[in-house]
Design an enzyme around this catalytic site. Structure first.
Site, mmCIF file in Angstrom:
data_model
loop_
_atom_site.group_PDB
_atom_site.id
_atom_site.type_symbol
_atom_site.label_atom_id
_atom_site.label_comp_id
_atom_site.label_asym_id
_atom_site.label_seq_id
_atom_site.Cartn_x
_atom_site.Cartn_y
_atom_site.Cartn_z
ATOM 1 C CE1 TYR A 101 4.013 -43.783 19.857
ATOM 2 C CE2 TYR A 101 5.324 -41.904 20.581
ATOM 3 C CZ TYR A 101 5.119 -42.959 19.714
ATOM 4 O OH TYR A 101 6.026 -43.191 18.717
ATOM 5 C CD GLU A 188 5.705 -46.670 18.651
ATOM 6 O OE1 GLU A 188 5.849 -45.781 17.803
ATOM 7 O OE2 GLU A 188 4.962 -47.659 18.477
#
Ligand code: GDP
Ligand code: MN
Length: 392
Positions: A101, A188
């Site tokens: 992530y 993101e």
């Protein structure tokens, strides 16, 4: 403004981030054609702006064009967290060995971009954040920027392999450029995937753009999804009004953000629920008043989940709260009168105004059978009482 994944990936690609080729489709046979032109295994992905598409069945692998047709048909029939899927992204599939992530978000408390990085990326990142927040590394990016060695040092303990570290560091530096030059409040990548051959790829893109920077990004206009905006939100944006729709029943039209917040506080204090935040700003412009009334009355219908808007209006009473400084009360009064002449209101209107040209404003209003109080306290209590009468 939130971007769809395919738009976020367009932005990523412009900055040289490694994304796999793909195209959007609104029908299953289109998806089949795209899959055929890409060749090999593809992923069909619902383009809705909610998290957890994977878990909701909105992300599926397809090994042939015919399978792409079937998967696209199924996904286009879904509604994910209240959002009907109208578009799918058909993109080349990657083999995945690991999922990390990586994001950059605006950290308002430190007034700096914040890197968030975790070795445990993928569809369970929310769970990781909840039960093991320590597994998400957080690092502020100073105003002087991010150095390549700093980016490498962040990934070194996670990836170890030198070539993977170099690729990931490059991705972080480019993501930082996306964030700053692209005027994002969030950029993101989840998952940031490592393939079995050691390639590092951005397999998903979640981007939130800072609307305040729209004036310097012409291309944003083409990204705006009309389905994501209510008619009221659109009108507010076009007229330059700050408008946030809320769930209550008391419409508020106020000049100045501070007074608008104080008005909402006072409504809450007396047991009411504001239907919106709406700041018509400091200028003297009757047109803004007209637009504000249109926004509140036009955007006030509440739709039952999944159904058509009901016949009853959500807003039961409207309060004008105007403190005339630069804003002239007579301009506001003229705006109200003009607006009511062309489109009469179906709900009670309570007007509080005080300040510049208030006597003139009161005269204009009383010539048209309207009255106004100077007391904010009284105005708020009256509008709550009127809303309760309508509800009863
Ligand atoms: P989200 O659930 O809305 O965040 O959608 P993602 O785009 O992140 O996809 C969810 C999950 O689907 C990922 O975490 C992967 O496990 C899987 N996935 C996405 N793209 C691919 C791909 O190209 N190949 C494989 N094997 N899995 C993928
Ligand atoms: Mn994702």
């Amino acid at each position: 403004m939130n971007l769809h994944e395919y738009q976020g990936k367009e932005l990523f690609a412009r900055f040289g981030l490694p994304v796999l080729p793909g195209q959007v489709a609104t029908a299953a046979d289109e998806a089949r054609d795209i899959a055929a032109s890409i060749g090999g295994t593809v992923v069909i992905k619902a383009q809705v702006q909610v998290g957890g598409r994977g878990k909701a069945g909105g992300v599926k692998l397809a090994h042939s064009p015919d399978e792409a047709f079937e998967k696209a048909r199924d996904i286009l029939a879904l509604t994910i967290k209240g959002q009907p899927v109208r578009t799918v992204l058909v993109t080349q599939a990657a083999d995945i060995a690991r999922e990390l992530y990586l994001s950059i978000v605006l950290d308002r408390s430190r007034k700096l971009p914040l890197i968030m990085l975790s070795a445990e990326g993928g569809v369970d990142i929310e769970e990781v954040a909840r039960v093991a927040p320590g597994k998400i590394l957080r690092r502020s990016i100073p105003l002087s920027g991010l150095r390549p060695y700093q980016a490498r040092a962040l990934f070194q303990p996670l990836l170890r392999d030198g070539r993977q570290v170099a690729q990931a560091a490059e991705i972080l530096l480019k993501l930082h450029r996306v964030f700053t030059e692209g005027d994002c409040s969030l950029a993101e990548i989840n998952p940031l995937a490592i393939t079995p051959e050691g390639r590092v790829l951005a397999l998903d893109a979640k981007v939130i753009l800072d609307d305040n920077a729209e004036f310097r990004h012409r291309e944003w206009a083409t990204w705006r999804d009309p389905d994501e905006e209510t008619p009221g939100q659109r009108l507010a944006r076009e007229k330059g009004l700050s408008y946030v729709r809320l769930e209550g029943d008391i419409g508020c039209i106020v000049n100045g953000a501070g007074l608008a917040m104080a008005t909402m506080d006072l409504i809450k204090h007396y047991g009411g629920e504001p239907a919106n935040f709406l700041d018509i700003g400091g200028s003297s412009n009757p047109e803004k008043v007209t637009a504000a009334l249109r926004i509140i009355t036009g955007d006030s219908r509440s739709a039952p989940a999944g159904g058509v808007p009901g016949p009853s209006s959500r807003v039961r009473a409207i309060l004008f709260n105007i403190f005339g400084g630069i804003t002239r009360c007579d301009d506001v009064a003229n705006g109200i009168v003009q607006s009511l002449r062309t489109s009469p209101l179906a709900v009670p209107l309570v007007i509080r105004l005080t300040g510049t040209n208030e006597d003139l404003a009161r005269k204009i209003l009383s010539d048209h059978g309207l009255s106004a109080t100077t007391s904010m306290d009284e105005g708020v209590r009256t509008v709550i009482a009127k809303a309760q009468e309508v509800a009863a």
